[in-house]
Design an enzyme around this catalytic site. Structure first.
Site, short mmCIF file in Angstrom:
data_model
loop_
_atom_site.label_atom_id
_atom_site.label_comp_id
_atom_site.label_asym_id
_atom_site.label_seq_id
_atom_site.Cartn_x
_atom_site.Cartn_y
_atom_site.Cartn_z
CG ASP A 66 36.62 40.62 46.72
OD1 ASP A 66 35.84 39.69 46.46
OD2 ASP A 66 37.40 41.25 46.11
CE LYS A 95 38.36 34.88 44.05
NZ LYS A 95 38.47 33.47 43.28
CG MET A 122 48.09 38.47 48.01
SD MET A 122 47.14 38.19 46.52
CE MET A 122 47.90 39.46 45.44
#
Length: 268
Positions: A42, A65, A186
């Protein structure tokens, strides 16, 4: 799904690379990385992890990602994993943080099992824990927080997805009544919405910390209150990857950071 006659000689392990600092990897994670012949990595994995522990000749495939950027399709990643295992490779799917905390690890394990492949999982230190530890505060405290909630500020989108799947108002009320710390992953891009919704259940002076690049040398953070969250993020110029922590476990830190005339409201 594979039939019983299908011989699978490869294997796959989902490995948590932790928040960024290579020294925070577990011993088991290091051993898995060293044994891998194929690593699917990732974006948030520190390159220093691969430099330190990947074996010479290992095939390293970067499968980005990251929110807000062009991402490798999840279905493509899963096909790569299955194909490599069937070809006899020792595959490590290397993820930032922990594979089972907002890392799609559950989805990948399900797809591997559907293909007749059992997958091992090695946990990693999640960014939410590393973030508050770097500030010298806990996630739980007998006087301030009886529990902790990990929640995403960037929920699933697309056909069939709710416009705002997270009921922030209900979550705020529960956090207030049950004395819980909220750790929001996030959430920086949606900080304004999150702030407005949480204020329906939490006091405006609830302390908040935002930590960017937790555990890395270039880590930055700010300490503020819930009612100033969006404005302070914009003023400090913080962006993803970052974690937002909300709760009274930050009271001491907030008191120190928000002293009158304290120019160090924003950490480095």
């Amino acid at each position: 799904m594979n039939t019983p006659s299908t011989l699978i000689t490869g294997r796959c392990t989902l490995v948590g690379a932790g928040p960024g600092d290579p020294e925070l990897l577990t011993v088991k994670a290091v051993k898995a990385i060293q044994a891998a012949t194929v690593l699917l990595v990732d974006d948030l994995v520190n390159d220093a992890v691969l430099q330190a522990y990947a074996r010479p000749g290992a095939r390293i495939v970067h499968v980005g990602k990251r929110g807000g950027c062009k991402s490798t399709p999840q279905a493509f990643i899963e096909r790569l994993m299955i194909t490599a295992v069937r070809e006899g490779e020792t595959v490590v799917r290397l993820k930032g943080g922990d594979p089972f905390i907002f890392g799609r690890g559950g989805e990948e394990v399900e797809h591997l099992r559907d293909a007749g492949i059992e997958c091992a999982v090695v946990n990693g230190i999640t960014a939410g824990l590393a973030a508050v530890t770097s500030l010298g505060v806990p996630l739980t405290h007998r006087d301030h927080a009886q529990g902790v909630v990990f929640v995403t500020g960037h929920a699933k989108t697309g056909a069939g997805a709710a416009e705002d799947p997270t009921d922030w108002r209900a979550l705020a009320a529960t956090a207030h009544n049950a004395r819980l710390t909220l750790v929001i992953y996030m959430g920086v891009s949606g900080a304004g919405h999150i702030e407005r919704e949480l204020l329906h259940g939490l006091p405006g002076d609830t302390p908040v910390a935002v930590v960017q690049h937790a555990s890395l040398p270039h880590q930055r953070h700010l300490v503020t209150t819930l009612q100033g969250l969006q404005a302070r993020i914009a003023e400090a110029g913080l962006a993803s990857p970052a974690v937002i922590v909300v709760g009274d476990v930050l009271q001491g830190l907030a008191a120190a950071a928000l002293q009158p005339g304290d120019a160090g409201r924003f950490g480095t």
